[in-house]
Design a protein around this motif. Structure first.
Motif, PDB file in Angstrom:
ATOM      1  N   ASP A  62       3.645   0.289  -1.633  1.00 56.74           N
ATOM      2  CA  ASP A  62       3.900   1.216  -0.531  1.00 56.74           C
ATOM      3  C   ASP A  62       4.307   2.597  -1.045  1.00 56.74           C
ATOM      4  O   ASP A  62       3.999   3.608  -0.426  1.00 56.74           O
ATOM      5  N   LEU A  63       4.995   2.609  -2.191  1.00 54.86           N
ATOM      6  CA  LEU A  63       5.346   3.891  -2.799  1.00 54.86           C
ATOM      7  C   LEU A  63       4.064   4.636  -3.188  1.00 54.86           C
ATOM      8  O   LEU A  63       3.916   5.827  -2.912  1.00 54.86           O
ATOM      9  N   LEU A  64       3.139   3.911  -3.807  1.00 50.58           N
ATOM     10  CA  LEU A  64       1.858   4.524  -4.184  1.00 50.58           C
ATOM     11  C   LEU A  64       1.117   5.073  -2.970  1.00 50.58           C
ATOM     12  O   LEU A  64       0.580   6.184  -2.983  1.00 50.58           O
ATOM     13  N   LYS A  65       1.093   4.262  -1.918  1.00 50.38           N
ATOM     14  CA  LYS A  65       0.410   4.674  -0.691  1.00 50.38           C
ATOM     15  C   LYS A  65       1.046   5.960  -0.144  1.00 50.38           C
ATOM     16  O   LYS A  65       0.348   6.902   0.240  1.00 50.38           O
ATOM     17  N   ALA A  66       2.378   5.973  -0.128  1.00 52.39           N
ATOM     18  CA  ALA A  66       3.090   7.130   0.409  1.00 52.39           C
ATOM     19  C   ALA A  66       2.809   8.378  -0.434  1.00 52.39           C
ATOM     20  O   ALA A  66       2.616   9.474   0.105  1.00 52.39           O
ATOM     21  N   VAL A  67       2.771   8.199  -1.762  1.00 54.38           N
ATOM     22  CA  VAL A  67       2.498   9.331  -2.654  1.00 54.38           C
ATOM     23  C   VAL A  67       1.072   9.836  -2.456  1.00 54.38           C
ATOM     24  O   VAL A  67       0.827  11.037  -2.326  1.00 54.38           O
ATOM     25  N   ARG A  68       0.122   8.911  -2.410  1.00 56.60           N
ATOM     26  CA  ARG A  68      -1.287   9.306  -2.283  1.00 56.60           C
ATOM     27  C   ARG A  68      -1.592   9.913  -0.909  1.00 56.60           C
ATOM     28  O   ARG A  68      -2.583  10.619  -0.755  1.00 56.60           O
ATOM     29  N   ASN A  69      -0.755   9.633   0.088  1.00 62.60           N
ATOM     30  CA  ASN A  69      -0.965  10.190   1.426  1.00 62.60           C
ATOM     31  C   ASN A  69      -0.152  11.455   1.677  1.00 62.60           C
ATOM     32  O   ASN A  69      -0.221  12.033   2.754  1.00 62.60           O
ATOM     33  N   HIS A  70       0.637  11.874   0.693  1.00 65.24           N
ATOM     34  CA  HIS A  70       1.489  13.058   0.860  1.00 65.24           C
ATOM     35  C   HIS A  70       0.751  14.278   0.311  1.00 65.24           C
ATOM     36  O   HIS A  70       0.285  14.268  -0.830  1.00 65.24           O
ATOM     37  N   SER A  71       0.668  15.324   1.119  1.00 66.43           N
ATOM     38  CA  SER A  71      -0.186  16.460   0.749  1.00 66.43           C
ATOM     39  C   SER A  71       0.232  17.120  -0.566  1.00 66.43           C
ATOM     40  O   SER A  71      -0.615  17.600  -1.309  1.00 66.43           O
ATOM     41  N   ASP A  72       1.515  17.138  -0.881  1.00 68.97           N
ATOM     42  CA  ASP A  72       1.966  17.795  -2.106  1.00 68.97           C
ATOM     43  C   ASP A  72       2.023  16.852  -3.309  1.00 68.97           C
ATOM     44  O   ASP A  72       2.116  17.293  -4.444  1.00 68.97           O
ATOM     45  N   LEU A  73       2.019  15.555  -3.056  1.00 69.49           N
ATOM     46  CA  LEU A  73       2.211  14.594  -4.149  1.00 69.49           C
ATOM     47  C   LEU A  73       0.951  13.820  -4.507  1.00 69.49           C
ATOM     48  O   LEU A  73       0.909  13.121  -5.514  1.00 69.49           O
ATOM     49  N   ARG A  74      -0.089  13.942  -3.713  1.00 61.09           N
ATOM     50  CA  ARG A  74      -1.220  13.009  -3.808  1.00 61.09           C
ATOM     51  C   ARG A  74      -1.888  12.968  -5.177  1.00 61.09           C
ATOM     52  O   ARG A  74      -2.449  11.942  -5.546  1.00 61.09           O
ATOM     53  N   ASP A  75      -1.844  14.058  -5.935  1.00 57.79           N
ATOM     54  CA  ASP A  75      -2.530  14.087  -7.229  1.00 57.79           C
ATOM     55  C   ASP A  75      -1.622  13.739  -8.407  1.00 57.79           C
ATOM     56  O   ASP A  75      -2.010  13.864  -9.566  1.00 57.79           O
ATOM     57  N   THR A  76      -0.395  13.323  -8.111  1.00 62.19           N
ATOM     58  CA  THR A  76       0.545  12.974  -9.170  1.00 62.19           C
ATOM     59  C   THR A  76       0.077  11.724  -9.916  1.00 62.19           C
ATOM     60  O   THR A  76      -0.254  10.722  -9.289  1.00 62.19           O
ATOM     61  N   PRO A  77       0.023  11.776 -11.252  1.00 59.46           N
ATOM     62  CA  PRO A  77      -0.327  10.579 -12.015  1.00 59.46           C
ATOM     63  C   PRO A  77       0.738   9.487 -11.833  1.00 59.46           C
ATOM     64  O   PRO A  77       1.931   9.769 -11.934  1.00 59.46           O
ATOM     65  N   VAL A  78       0.289   8.257 -11.555  1.00 63.30           N
ATOM     66  CA  VAL A  78       1.209   7.138 -11.352  1.00 63.30           C
ATOM     67  C   VAL A  78       0.799   5.963 -12.236  1.00 63.30           C
ATOM     68  O   VAL A  78      -0.364   5.550 -12.232  1.00 63.30           O
ATOM     69  N   ALA A  79       1.748   5.436 -12.985  1.00 63.53           N
ATOM     70  CA  ALA A  79       1.522   4.227 -13.774  1.00 63.53           C
ATOM     71  C   ALA A  79       2.354   3.099 -13.181  1.00 63.53           C
ATOM     72  O   ALA A  79       3.498   3.303 -12.796  1.00 63.53           O
ATOM     73  N   ILE A  80       1.758   1.908 -13.076  1.00 65.75           N
ATOM     74  CA  ILE A  80       2.487   0.734 -12.612  1.00 65.75           C
ATOM     75  C   ILE A  80       3.008  -0.024 -13.826  1.00 65.75           C
ATOM     76  O   ILE A  80       2.270  -0.264 -14.779  1.00 65.75           O
ATOM     77  N   LEU A  81       4.296  -0.394 -13.786  1.00 66.84           N
ATOM     78  CA  LEU A  81       4.901  -1.208 -14.848  1.00 66.84           C
ATOM     79  C   LEU A  81       5.425  -2.484 -14.193  1.00 66.84           C
ATOM     80  O   LEU A  81       6.368  -2.438 -13.422  1.00 66.84           O
TER      81      LEU A  81
END
Ligand SMILES: [Zn+2]
Length: 140
Positions: A62-81
């Motif tokens: 859900d954090l990923l979804k929220a980031v990818r749907n946020h206009s300012d954060l959507r392109d932030t690189p995200v790694a899952i651990l």
């Protein structure tokens, strides 16, 4: 200075990760669950997000979804651990994550992956293609 946001609900693991990346000269923020991490992301615009999956209130998906749907954060690189997935799990690339790291993850691999994501910088995610960090051994 690069800013790394870590979303991790297990204190011991979070402490180890924070220390590891601070030693590397990064500014490290820590959210104890997805909701707290998302608030920190909105406020601080981290260069890279490293997230656990199983967390209270808001999990890593859900954090990923929220980031990818946020206009300012959507392109932030995200790694899952996580320790919960198998390599090649399709949900990782579908979620828009850059790569999957499996716990326990060697420090060198953690460092190399985060460094690479910082270098790559913000980039778009199509949600259906393979993970974008092709060099990493655990990428998809
Ligand atoms: Zn990516």
């Amino acid at each position: 200075m690069s800013v790394l946001l870590i979303a991790e609900d297990v204190d011991d693991i979070a402490m180890i990760l924070v220390r590891l990346f601070r030693r590397d000269g990064m500014t490290v923020l820590h959210g104890a669950d997805g909701a707290e991490a998302f608030d920190l992301a909105v406020e601080h615009r981290p260069d890279v997000i490293l997230t656990d999956l199983g967390m209270p209130r808001m999990d890593g998906w859900d954090l990923l979804k929220a980031v990818r749907n946020h206009s300012d954060l959507r392109d932030t690189p995200v790694a899952i651990l996580t320790g919960q997935l198998q390599p090649g799990d399709a949900r990782v690339s579908e979620s828009g994550a850059c790569c999957l790291l499996l716990k326990p993850c060697p420090n060198d691999e953690l460092r190399a992956t985060v460094r690479q994501l910082v270098e790559n910088g913000p980039h778009g995610h199509t949600f259906s293609s393979a993970g974008c960090l092709s060099h990493a051994t655990t990428s998809l």
